[in-house]
Enzyme design. Structure first.
Site, PDB file in Angstrom:
ATOM      1  CG  HIS A   1      -1.730   1.268   1.338  1.00 50.64           C
ATOM      2  ND1 HIS A   1      -2.612   1.649   0.361  1.00 50.64           N
ATOM      3  CD2 HIS A   1      -1.774   2.235   2.294  1.00 50.64           C
ATOM      4  CE1 HIS A   1      -3.180   2.798   0.717  1.00 50.64           C
ATOM      5  NE2 HIS A   1      -2.681   3.177   1.879  1.00 50.64           N
TER       6      HIS A   1
ATOM      7  CG  ASP B   1      -0.445   6.089   2.218  1.00 55.52           C
ATOM      8  OD1 ASP B   1      -1.660   5.978   1.985  1.00 55.52           O
ATOM      9  OD2 ASP B   1       0.115   5.564   3.208  1.00 55.52           O
TER      10      ASP B   1
ATOM     11  CG  ASP C   1      -5.115   3.542   4.530  1.00 52.61           C
ATOM     12  OD1 ASP C   1      -5.514   3.149   5.650  1.00 52.61           O
ATOM     13  OD2 ASP C   1      -4.175   4.341   4.404  1.00 52.61           O
TER      14      ASP C   1
ATOM     15  CG  HIS D   1      -6.412   7.245   1.423  1.00 54.87           C
ATOM     16  ND1 HIS D   1      -6.002   6.538   0.322  1.00 54.87           N
ATOM     17  CD2 HIS D   1      -5.611   6.858   2.442  1.00 54.87           C
ATOM     18  CE1 HIS D   1      -4.998   5.737   0.658  1.00 54.87           C
ATOM     19  NE2 HIS D   1      -4.740   5.915   1.944  1.00 54.87           N
TER      20      HIS D   1
END
Length: 439
Positions: A51, A53, A173, A418
Site C-alpha cells: 500500500h 500512499d 485505507d 485519501h
C-alpha cells in the site's frame, strides 16, 4: 465534459446471486456454514501487495525516490524493482499493485526488454492491478467528477501501456466508505470491491453473523435503479496475520526452518498461523480466505519477504491438510468465491462515520485543511470548464488537445488521495500538493 463521462460504462456485477439474504439468521444456518468449512479443505489466498500512499508523511516524490528516510523508510522505485526481480525468478509468485501515480514513474524509466517482461507477467496473471486510479481516493471530501477523473487517469495509462482493464476496486485505507463509491465502481465495470476500514461495532456484528462479504446495492440516480457490487471486508486490516509481517522494517521473526539453528522456529510459527486461520474461517461463508500479505510500502526488500512467504507456504502445506496456502491475487480469490455459489447478505446505505474505538470517530478530516480543499474545488471547476472547450475543439476540428492539460489532470488525481484532499497529510506535504497543483 465528454472526456469525463467516457468512464461511466454500466456493467453487470460478476457474482451470481441466488437470493437476497438479510440479518436475523437462525443458529442452524451459521452452524451449517461452519460445518461445511470444517469438512472440506479451506484454500488460503496469500496476496502479496504493497500500500503506497501518494503522499502522507512524505511527499509523493520523496516516497517514490526513497528520499527523507529519517521521516519514513519508504522508496517505491525499490519496491517495484525488487518485486519485478522476484516475479521473473519464480513463476509461482504473484503480486498485486494499485497506485498508478507511482507505477507510471517506474514504467517510463524501464528499457524495452523490461517492459516486454512486465507485459508477459501481466498476461500470465502474475502481476495484476486492482483499483488502479492515479491514487487511492478519499470518499468523504471528494467531488464525484474528480473521483471519476482520478480513476480515468490511471485506467487510461494501463490500457495504453499494458492493455489491462481493472475490474476490482481496492479501497483498503480510506476512512469510511460511501454508497456513491459503490455505485460508481459498479458503473466503471468493477465486479468487486475490497476494503479494510469499518466502524468497529459494525465489524464486530458482521464477524458474528458471517457478513464480512455482501452485495452492496446503492440506488444510482444515473441508472434510475440500484447498482450492485460484491464487497469484501478484510479480517485483520490490510495486514498479514499478527507475527507474519516480513517487511524490512518489521520486528517479526523470520521463518527459520534449519533444525541446526538454535533459533529454529518453523513448527511454532506454522502452528500459530493455523490457529489464526481456524478462527478466521469461522467468520466467512466460503472455503476460501484472503490474506493480504503486505502493508504500507512493504517489499522494499522483496527478496526477504518472498523468501519467508515461500517457507511459510511450503512447511504449512506439508503439515496441515485442512488448509492449503497458495500464492494468489484478488482476481483469483473472486473467481473462487464465485464458484462457491453462496447466497449473500445485502447492504444499501453508507459506511460513515468510521470509528475504530469508542471515542475515535474519524470525522475531523471532513473539514481539515479547508484552504487545500477549496483550492482543489477551484481547480476542478476550471478543469471541467476547459474539458468542455477541448471536447468541442475535438468534435468540430478533429484536434486532440487533451494533452494540453494532462499534467493538471494527473495532479488532480494525486490530490484525490485519501491523505490528500482529506487533509490528513503532514504540513510540508500539504504545501507540496498545493505548490505542484499551482505549477
Amino acid at each position: 465534459l465528454g472526456l469525463v463521462l467516457l468512464v461511466l460504462v454500466s456493467v453487470q456485477a460478476g457474482i451470481t446471486i441466488d437470493k437476497d439474504v438479510h440479518h436475523g439468521h437462525s443458529q442452524e444456518f451459521f452452524d451449517s456454514l461452519k460445518e461445511k468449512q470444517r469438512n472440506g479443505k479451506v484454500t488460503v489466498h496469500i496476496v502479496p501487495h504493497t500500500h503506497d500512499d501518494v503522499g502522507w508523511l512524505k511527499t509523493p516524490d520523496q516516497y517514490y525516490t526513497g528520499d527523507r528516510d529519517d521521516i519514513q523508510r519508504a522508496g517505491v522505485q525499490y519496491v517495484l524493482n525488487g518485486v519485478y526481480d522476484q516475479l521473473m525468478k519464480d513463476p509461482k509468485k504473484k503480486f498485486t499493485y494499485v497506485e498508478m501515480a507511482f507505477f507510471q514513474k517506474w514504467w517510463y524509466e524501464q528499457d524495452d526488454e523490461t517492459k516486454k517482461n512486465v507485459q508477459m507477467l501481466v498476461d500470465e496473471g502474475r502481476l495484476q492491478f486492482v483499483n488502479a486510479g492515479w491514487s487511492m481516493s478519499d470518499e468523504a471530501s471528494v467531488h464525484y467528477e474528480d473521483f471519476i477523473n482520478n480513476m480515468k487517469a490511471g485506467h487510461d495509462f494501463l490500457k495504453k501501456e499494458l492493455g489491462f482493464r481493472p475490474t476490482i476496486g481496492w479501497h483498503i485505507d480510506p476512512f469510511g466508505h460511501h454508497s456513491a463509491s459503490a455505485a460508481l465502481f459498479s458503473e466503471m465495470g468493477f465486479n468487486a470491491w475490497f476494503f479494510a476500514r469499518m466502524d468497529h461495532y459494525d465489524k464486530d456484528r458482521r464477524l458474528e453473523e458471517l457478513e464480512m462479504e455482501w452485495l452492496w446495492r446503492p440506488f444510482n440516480e444515473s441508472l434510475g435503479a440500484r447498482a450492485e457490487i460484491f464487497t469484501h471486508l478484510m479480517y485483520n486490516h490490510y495486514s498479514p496475520p499478527p507475527g507474519f509481517q516480513f517487511s524490512e522494517f518489521g520486528t517479526d521473526a523470520p521463518i527459520i526452518d534449519d533444525p541446526r539453528m538454535e533459533n529454529y522456529n518453523v513448527e511454532e510459527r506454522i502452528a500459530n498461523l493455523h490457529d489464526f486461520l481456524e478462527h478466521m474461517a469461522e467468520h466467512y461463508r466460503t472455503p476460501h480466505l484472503l490474506i493480504p500479505m503486505g502493508e504500507d510500502f512493504t517489499y522494499l526488500n522483496a527478496q526477504k519477504y518472498f523468501l519467508n512467504n515461500d517457507k511459510l507456504i511450503k512447511h504449512f502445506n506439508n503439515k496441515y491438510d485442512d488448509f492449503e496456502l497458495i500464492y494468489s491475487t484478488p482476481y483469483d480469490y473472486l473467481d473462487a468465491v464465485h464458484e462457491a455459489d453462496i447466497a449473500w447478505p445485502t447492504k444499501y446505505d453508507d459506511l460513515f462515520p468510521y470509528s475504530d474505538g469508542d471515542d475515535a470517530y474519524w470525522t475531523g478530516y471532513f473539514t481539515s485543511r479547508a484552504n487545500l480543499k477549496g483550492y482543489v474545488r477551484e481547480v476542478s471547476s476550471d478543469m471541467i470548464a476547459q474539458s468542455i472547450i477541448l471536447a468541442i475543439d475535438h468534435i468540430f476540428n478533429g484536434i486532440d488537445t487533451f494533452q494540453s492539460f494532462q499534467e493538471v489532470f494527473n495532479q488532480m488525481g494525486v490530490l484525490q488521495h485519501h491523505d490528500g484532499v482529506s487533509g490528513t497529510e503532514k504540513q510540508h506535504v500539504a504545501f507540496d500538493y498545493a505548490k505542484t497543483l499551482s505549477k
